[in-house]
Scaffold this motif. Structure first.
Motif, short mmCIF file in Angstrom:
data_model
loop_
_atom_site.label_atom_id
_atom_site.label_comp_id
_atom_site.label_asym_id
_atom_site.label_seq_id
_atom_site.Cartn_x
_atom_site.Cartn_y
_atom_site.Cartn_z
N ARG A 278 -49.27 35.99 -28.87
CA ARG A 278 -48.57 34.86 -28.75
C ARG A 278 -47.32 34.72 -29.13
N ASP A 279 -46.42 34.22 -28.33
CA ASP A 279 -44.93 33.96 -28.90
C ASP A 279 -44.66 32.47 -28.96
N THR A 280 -44.71 31.95 -30.16
CA THR A 280 -44.32 30.58 -30.60
C THR A 280 -42.99 30.03 -29.73
N ILE A 281 -42.10 30.94 -29.65
CA ILE A 281 -40.87 30.26 -29.29
C ILE A 281 -41.00 30.25 -27.74
N TRP A 282 -41.58 31.09 -27.06
CA TRP A 282 -41.91 30.91 -25.70
C TRP A 282 -42.66 29.90 -25.33
N GLU A 283 -43.76 29.55 -26.09
CA GLU A 283 -44.68 28.52 -25.98
C GLU A 283 -43.91 27.10 -26.27
N GLY A 284 -43.02 26.91 -27.11
CA GLY A 284 -42.10 25.82 -27.24
C GLY A 284 -41.10 25.73 -26.01
N HIS A 285 -40.67 26.82 -25.46
CA HIS A 285 -39.58 26.52 -24.36
C HIS A 285 -40.53 26.08 -23.00
N LEU A 286 -41.71 26.75 -23.02
CA LEU A 286 -42.60 26.29 -21.86
C LEU A 286 -43.06 25.03 -22.00
N ALA A 287 -43.51 24.50 -23.12
CA ALA A 287 -43.76 22.93 -23.28
C ALA A 287 -42.56 22.04 -22.89
N THR A 288 -41.54 22.28 -23.42
CA THR A 288 -40.10 21.60 -23.09
C THR A 288 -40.11 21.45 -21.71
N GLU A 289 -40.13 22.77 -20.77
CA GLU A 289 -39.82 22.67 -19.48
C GLU A 289 -41.04 21.99 -18.75
N ILE A 290 -42.24 22.10 -19.12
CA ILE A 290 -43.41 21.28 -18.66
C ILE A 290 -43.23 19.60 -18.72
N TYR A 291 -42.75 19.19 -19.98
CA TYR A 291 -42.25 17.71 -20.03
C TYR A 291 -41.21 17.43 -19.16
N HIS A 292 -40.47 18.24 -18.84
CA HIS A 292 -39.12 17.88 -17.85
C HIS A 292 -39.44 18.07 -16.45
N ALA A 293 -40.74 18.61 -16.16
CA ALA A 293 -41.07 18.70 -14.77
C ALA A 293 -41.26 17.60 -14.06
N THR A 294 -41.00 17.46 -12.80
CA THR A 294 -41.16 16.24 -11.81
C THR A 294 -42.64 16.41 -11.25
N VAL A 295 -43.30 15.21 -11.32
CA VAL A 295 -44.82 15.03 -10.93
C VAL A 295 -44.72 14.02 -9.89
N GLU A 296 -45.34 14.19 -8.80
CA GLU A 296 -45.43 13.15 -7.73
C GLU A 296 -47.03 12.38 -8.31
N VAL A 297 -46.75 10.96 -8.31
CA VAL A 297 -47.98 9.94 -8.64
C VAL A 297 -48.39 8.94 -7.38
N ASP A 298 -49.40 9.09 -7.09
CA ASP A 298 -49.81 8.01 -5.86
C ASP A 298 -50.74 6.89 -6.46
N ALA A 299 -50.08 5.71 -5.97
CA ALA A 299 -50.86 4.34 -6.26
C ALA A 299 -51.92 4.09 -5.25
N VAL A 300 -53.18 4.39 -5.42
CA VAL A 300 -54.10 4.33 -4.36
C VAL A 300 -54.80 2.96 -4.39
N MET A 301 -54.69 1.91 -3.36
CA MET A 301 -55.21 0.69 -3.32
C MET A 301 -56.73 0.74 -2.95
N CYS A 302 -57.19 1.80 -2.00
CA CYS A 302 -58.28 1.91 -1.61
C CYS A 302 -58.67 2.96 -0.93
N GLU A 303 -59.69 3.50 -0.86
CA GLU A 303 -60.12 4.81 -0.23
C GLU A 303 -61.69 4.56 0.26
N GLU A 304 -61.63 4.81 1.55
CA GLU A 304 -63.13 4.53 2.42
C GLU A 304 -63.18 5.87 3.52
N GLU A 305 -64.39 6.13 3.77
CA GLU A 305 -64.78 7.26 4.55
C GLU A 305 -65.26 6.46 5.83
N LEU A 306 -64.48 7.11 6.94
CA LEU A 306 -64.62 6.57 8.33
C LEU A 306 -65.00 7.48 9.17
N PRO A 307 -65.96 7.24 10.30
CA PRO A 307 -66.47 8.26 11.15
C PRO A 307 -65.43 8.67 11.96
#
Length: 380
Positions: A278-307
């Motif tokens: 384990r490399d604590t410096i690399w772990e800290g750098h990776l955590a920082t980059e993950i926190y700044h990553a862009t993530v797409e979030v969807d607001a789903v009002m309804c989901e139904e299964e149709l034939p």
């Protein structure tokens, strides 16, 4: 052989050779010597080697083995022993045990006790049992979390010294030994208390690595009844010296390698708290980059299964009805993972979602992770 020499001599005389008789006799003697050597070599091929000749061929000398100089096949066998130097944390653990035991035995005996670490070595279990000087007391204990056993051996010198101190023996006097008799119940109980103190200190010594409980199972005076491992199995032997002014003796702790196998990774550390791979410096750098990553979030009002047939029959202007009211909560998702929920509304010119529950942090399963990776690959 004389007839053969006469025939050769007559043949040489017919050819006019000088000293034909002497030359024929010499040839006959040479043939006789060759036959005897051949007979001896033939007999030697069928002869069975004795133990001494076998030991010489293998390079093993019993006198050297007794004196401690192993070689040949014996050295090859003993090379399978695991060197305790490969477990550097053991030195630190047993140094802690020396300090803890010194304080505990001083409180136990109310005397000036000095505990020192003599040696740490690797031995075979059978060799150790055969080397115990009798009389002695062997305590078999169980390491509960490791589900295995160990042995604490107290020699006779320390046994009588502890008994003499605890029963009020004066300082400056040598403990009197009574050889040729078994230990009494009082003596066994006093030694049991001392061993329980040593095991409690051993728990404290191992505490920085792992939580362990050493429970004293039984006391034995015959090494054959203290068999806790296979005869050829390797073990760690730790020898301590306990001095009380002019009295004292030795305590030995034997831990088979199978016993300490559950904490082998911790014993491989060079110092307390070391992390492998384990490399604590690399772990800290990776955590920082993950926190700044862009993530797409969807607001789903309804989901139904149709034939599928209904989907194929859809026409422009057709209306689909869903059983959802404007005040019903919507689901906030990241991919297939449900994060939280909220209520839909408007903020300025934009449609917004007001979060009404704390963010849930689910543990992504391997299948969900594979699906998410597959979707990302399809998008790219």
């Amino acid at each position: 052989m004389d007839d053969l020499a006469a025939e050769w001599g007559a043949a040489l005389e017919e050819q006019g050779v000088e000293n034909a008789d002497a030359m024929a006799a010499q040839w006959a003697a040479m043939v006789d010597d060759g036959d005897s050597d051949l007979e001896n070599s033939t007999r030697g091929a069928d002869r069975v080697l004795n133990q001494e000749e076998i030991d010489n061929l293998l390079g093993f000398n019993i006198e050297d083995h007794i004196s401690g100089d192993t070689s040949g096949i014996r050295a090859l066998i003993n090379s399978a022993l695991v060197a305790y130097e490969r477990l550097p944390m053991l030195d630190i653990v047993f140094d802690r045990l020396v300090r803890e035991t010194t304080t505990s035995l001083r409180n136990f005996t109310s005397d000036n006790v000095e505990v020192s670490l003599d040696s740490i070595s690797s031995v075979r279990f059978e060799d150790y049992l055969n080397s115990i000087p009798l009389p002695a007391i062997l305590a078999v204990f169980k390491a509960e979390q490791w589900d295995n056993y160990g042995i604490v051996t107290v020699d006779s010198s320390l046994i009588y010294s502890i008994i003499d101190v605890l029963l009020g023996g004066g300082r400056g006097t040598t403990a009197i030994r009574v050889e040729g008799r078994p230990y009494t119940t009082i003596e066994m109980n006093l030694v049991r208390r001392m061993i329980e103190i040593i095991l409690a200190d051993a728990e404290k010594a191992f505490a920085p690595l792992t939580q362990i409980r050493f429970n004293l199972e039984r006391l034995e005076t015959n090494p054959r009844f203290a068999a806790i491992s296979r005869p050829k199995n390797a073990a760690i032997l730790v020898q301590f010296r306990v001095d009380m002014e002019d009295r004292g003796g030795k305590v030995e702790m034997l831990l088979p390698y199978a016993t300490i196998e559950p904490i082998r990774d911790q014993l491989l550390q060079m110092f307390m708290g070391e992390k492998f791979g384990r490399d604590t410096i690399w772990e800290g750098h990776l955590a920082t980059e993950i926190y700044h990553a862009t993530v797409e979030v969807d607001a789903v009002m309804c989901e139904e299964e149709l034939p599928l047939s209904m989907i194929l029959d859809l026409e422009v202007g057709q209306t689909l009805l869903f059983n959802v009211a404007p005040t019903d909560p919507v689901s906030v998702k990241c991919g297939d993972i449900h994060l939280t929920s909220g209520n839909i509304g408007r903020l300025g010119e934009r449609v917004s979602v007001k979060v009404n529950k704390p963010l849930r942090r689910p543990r992504m399963t391997l299948a969900a992770f594979e699906r998410a990776v597959q979707k990302d690959l399809e998008k790219t």
